[in-house]
Design a protein around this motif. Sequence first.
Motif, mmCIF file in Angstrom:
data_model
loop_
_atom_site.group_PDB
_atom_site.id
_atom_site.type_symbol
_atom_site.label_atom_id
_atom_site.label_comp_id
_atom_site.label_asym_id
_atom_site.label_seq_id
_atom_site.Cartn_x
_atom_site.Cartn_y
_atom_site.Cartn_z
ATOM 1 N N SER A 1 0.835 -1.204 0.000
ATOM 2 C CA SER A 1 0.000 0.000 0.000
ATOM 3 C C SER A 1 0.874 1.261 0.000
ATOM 4 N N LEU A 2 0.860 2.046 1.083
ATOM 5 C CA LEU A 2 1.711 3.235 1.158
ATOM 6 C C LEU A 2 3.176 2.892 0.932
ATOM 7 N N GLY A 3 3.593 1.691 1.322
ATOM 8 C CA GLY A 3 4.969 1.270 1.092
ATOM 9 C C GLY A 3 5.353 1.330 -0.373
ATOM 10 N N GLY A 4 4.367 1.178 -1.270
ATOM 11 C CA GLY A 4 4.647 1.290 -2.695
ATOM 12 C C GLY A 4 5.083 2.684 -3.099
ATOM 13 N N SER A 5 4.613 3.707 -2.362
ATOM 14 C CA SER A 5 5.084 5.065 -2.626
ATOM 15 C C SER A 5 6.576 5.172 -2.330
ATOM 16 N N PHE A 6 7.022 4.495 -1.264
ATOM 17 C CA PHE A 6 8.459 4.477 -0.971
ATOM 18 C C PHE A 6 9.238 3.764 -2.072
#
Length: 255
Positions: free
Chosen positions: A86-91
Amino acid sequence: MKVYSFGNTKAPAILLLPGTCCHWEGNFGAVIPLLDQDYHVLCVSYDGFDETEQTEFSSMLEETEKIEDYIKQHLGGRIRAAYGCSLGGSFVGLLAARQNIHMDYGILGSSDLDQTSPFVAKLQTGILIPLLYPFIRNGKFGLRFLQKRMEKSLAERGEYASKFVEMLGGARPYVTKKSCRNQFYSDLITALPDRIDVPGTEIHIFYALKMGEKYRARYEQHFAHPVIHAQDMQHEELLVCHPGQWAQLVKSIIG
């Protein structure tokens, strides 16, 4: 920020990045044992979300810099793969775009890649965080109707709903509202470039079709040559409900 290490330190390294306001073990506890026989598994615990530290999450870019510094100091600036839940994909996208470290494979798990203006981001953060934070802190919503709605959803949607709740990591009184607010807000306003194309880096997307068709367009907007693995599932359903299949797919990608 803390990084938890598993497996053979001489094996290829895979970095696991949790989702919004999640605990690292809630996200990846079921899949780490499926990877650590073949890989050096490194699981990031963000500032403000680790029970062993007294920190607060500041911003996506500051946390990205800390991740880059860790990879430079401990892994010679290179990793085999990074998986972002999820948000980790932005990283994962930021690590690829900035090119301060090298990864052979970047994998985004059902990431929405939402971006908006600071004004709209403040409005959304101001609405969501007061509703969500009591659940992060206490494991239950402060408003009775929200708690009843969640209990109804758990009863109706079965395994996926209960696993998704578990993914957050349970009651965590050490997490501050400021950490949650900063993480949610900064993710919305931190721009991810379009058409990211890094020599030697493959970008793979675990695309949950039940999220909607607009997300495919986002993936193709931000990455020049994404390999999209379409799954007739909901957001991160493969990870939370089918860890064996998730691990098999990850291994088939990164070798």
